[in-house]
Design an enzyme around this catalytic site. Structure first.
Site, PDB file in Angstrom:
ATOM      1  N   PRO A 238       0.792  -1.210   0.000  1.00 62.14           N
ATOM      2  CA  PRO A 238       0.000   0.000   0.000  1.00 62.14           C
ATOM      3  C   PRO A 238       0.829   1.267   0.000  1.00 62.14           C
ATOM      4  O   PRO A 238       1.668   1.466   0.869  1.00 62.14           O
ATOM      5  CB  PRO A 238      -0.773  -0.099   1.308  1.00 62.14           C
ATOM      6  CG  PRO A 238      -0.059  -1.116   2.144  1.00 62.14           C
ATOM      7  CD  PRO A 238       1.092  -1.618   1.373  1.00 62.14           C
ATOM      8  N   GLU A 239       0.575   2.121  -0.937  1.00 69.63           N
ATOM      9  CA  GLU A 239       1.094   3.478  -0.871  1.00 69.63           C
ATOM     10  C   GLU A 239      -0.099   4.351  -0.482  1.00 69.63           C
ATOM     11  O   GLU A 239      -1.166   3.826  -0.191  1.00 69.63           O
ATOM     12  CB  GLU A 239       1.725   3.874  -2.212  1.00 69.63           C
ATOM     13  CG  GLU A 239       2.873   2.931  -2.570  1.00 69.63           C
ATOM     14  CD  GLU A 239       3.713   3.346  -3.772  1.00 69.63           C
ATOM     15  OE1 GLU A 239       3.764   4.538  -4.070  1.00 69.63           O
ATOM     16  OE2 GLU A 239       4.305   2.457  -4.397  1.00 69.63           O
TER      17      GLU A 239
ATOM     18  N   HIS B 264      -2.672 -15.719   8.169  1.00 65.06           N
ATOM     19  CA  HIS B 264      -2.094 -14.373   8.100  1.00 65.06           C
ATOM     20  C   HIS B 264      -3.005 -13.294   8.673  1.00 65.06           C
ATOM     21  O   HIS B 264      -2.754 -12.116   8.514  1.00 65.06           O
ATOM     22  CB  HIS B 264      -1.731 -14.033   6.657  1.00 65.06           C
ATOM     23  CG  HIS B 264      -0.714 -14.955   6.085  1.00 65.06           C
ATOM     24  ND1 HIS B 264       0.478 -15.238   6.711  1.00 65.06           N
ATOM     25  CD2 HIS B 264      -0.713 -15.682   4.947  1.00 65.06           C
ATOM     26  CE1 HIS B 264       1.179 -16.096   5.977  1.00 65.06           C
ATOM     27  NE2 HIS B 264       0.467 -16.384   4.909  1.00 65.06           N
TER      28      HIS B 264
ATOM     29  N   ARG C 145       3.573 -10.680   5.674  1.00 66.19           N
ATOM     30  CA  ARG C 145       4.956 -10.392   6.072  1.00 66.19           C
ATOM     31  C   ARG C 145       5.075  -9.777   7.466  1.00 66.19           C
ATOM     32  O   ARG C 145       6.159  -9.684   8.006  1.00 66.19           O
ATOM     33  CB  ARG C 145       5.608  -9.471   5.037  1.00 66.19           C
ATOM     34  CG  ARG C 145       5.865 -10.196   3.731  1.00 66.19           C
ATOM     35  CD  ARG C 145       6.446  -9.279   2.688  1.00 66.19           C
ATOM     36  NE  ARG C 145       7.834  -8.990   2.933  1.00 66.19           N
ATOM     37  CZ  ARG C 145       8.569  -8.198   2.147  1.00 66.19           C
ATOM     38  NH1 ARG C 145       8.016  -7.626   1.099  1.00 66.19           N
ATOM     39  NH2 ARG C 145       9.824  -7.980   2.414  1.00 66.19           N
TER      40      ARG C 145
ATOM     41  N   ARG D 202      17.911  19.355   1.398  1.00 70.24           N
ATOM     42  CA  ARG D 202      18.333  17.972   1.237  1.00 70.24           C
ATOM     43  C   ARG D 202      19.234  17.766   0.035  1.00 70.24           C
ATOM     44  O   ARG D 202      18.875  18.071  -1.098  1.00 70.24           O
ATOM     45  CB  ARG D 202      17.073  17.077   1.093  1.00 70.24           C
ATOM     46  CG  ARG D 202      16.036  17.349   2.171  1.00 70.24           C
ATOM     47  CD  ARG D 202      16.564  16.975   3.532  1.00 70.24           C
ATOM     48  NE  ARG D 202      16.780  15.553   3.592  1.00 70.24           N
ATOM     49  CZ  ARG D 202      15.831  14.685   3.909  1.00 70.24           C
ATOM     50  NH1 ARG D 202      14.624  15.106   4.214  1.00 70.24           N
ATOM     51  NH2 ARG D 202      16.087  13.404   3.940  1.00 70.24           N
TER      52      ARG D 202
END
Length: 271
Positions: free
Chosen positions: A2-3, A89, A107, A151
């Site tokens: 998921p983003e 899961h 995961r 940055r």
DNA sequence: AAAAGCCCCTGGATGC
DNA sequence: TGCATCCAGGGGCTTT
């Protein structure tokens, strides 16, 4: 998996249905990324006020306390009246008067954390350094550029880090930089004002469009109803290493940046 | 302060 | 079919 768009689509798919529900019981499976922090028993009897999102975190507001959810790489949520028996899961069930919210996460990079509120030290550690919300009005090109100017790191990695702008994951980072014509390795501070503006535009467009279409289904994303996203993200560069650029036919290159793969077109993205 | 590496974990795809 | 290897949408933590 998921983003930001997937997390937001997930939120939209169950927020209204769970609002107002009373928590009846909690079931914990295998350990996730962090312990719950609070006493699971203490959740019983509390009410769900609503669900917000901050970056890729979901914030479930309770009448007393706050539940932070993160889907990690492989997590997904379902909300249903009559859930099946928990599978191997399924690592968290929130049984409520209006349905069962379930986290499936093979995961187990995902997390469920119970805190007292957003000011809680544990919550601050997770949410405190998050950057601007790309779908909010506060995300404007000028403030974006101010963040980037500090940055020196490659722009791709600055996008992923999430402390300037949140929600752009590994797929959308490559896509957005392609659309803006920016080389992923360019130091963030080296981007001119017009190029930052173009990048800002690409981020807004791509993320908003993905939310509207119900999240990408690059592999197997589904919302909390179990419906697959309708938007086959047709990637310009992501996952297309060695294939021809859809614009100029130059072979797409795949490089490694900070243990993640980046894709770009060396001709369309000069610097 | 910022940047670079490391690591958590399971499963699917690929190659021998 | 079996086994080893590599890769995967994230991000906090530790070390430079």
């Amino acid at each position: 998996m998921p983003e930001l768009p997937e997390v937001e689509v997930t939120r939209l798919s169950f927020a209204d249905r769970i609002a107002g529900a009373q928590i009846l019981a909690v079931r914990l499976g295998k350990p996730l990324r962090w312990p719950l922090h609070g006493d699971p028993e203490a959740l019983t009897g509390r009410c769900v006020l609503g669900v917000r999102r901050r970056g890729k975190y979901l914030l479930v507001d309770l009448d007393q306390g706050l539940l932070l959810l993160h889907l990690g790489m492989s997590g997904s949520l379902s909300f249903s009246l009559h859930p099946t028996e928990p599978g191997k899961h399924d690592h968290f069930d929130l049984r409520t008067s209006q349905g069962v919210l379930r986290l499936n996460d093979p995961r187990r990079f995902g997390a469920v954390v119970l805190v007292s509120g957003e000011e809680d030290a544990v919550a601050q550690k997770l949410l405190g350094k998050l950057g601007m919300e790309p779908l909010d009005a506060g995300f404007d090109p000028l403030r974006f550029r101010q963040g980037l100017l500090q940055r020196k790191a490659p722009i791709k990695q600055v996008l992923l880090a999430g402390d300037v702008v949140v929600g752009v994951g590994n797929i959308y980072a490559s896509e957005v930089l392609f659309l803006a014509g920016i080389r992923p390795t360019t130091p963030a501070m080296r981007l001119s004002r017009p190029r930052v503006k173009k990048l800002h535009q690409a981020i807004c467009d791509v993320l908003a469009r993905a939310v509207k279409r119900g999240g990408s289904t690059l592999q197997n994303f589904s919302n909390a109803d179990g419906e697959a996203g309708h938007f086959q993200l047709d990637a310009m560069v992501y996952g297309r290493g060695g294939m021809e650029c859809k614009v100029c036919a130059t072979p797409i290159r795949a490089i490694r940046q900070g243990q993640r793969t980046t894709f770009f077109c060396a001709k369309c993205q000069k610097t």
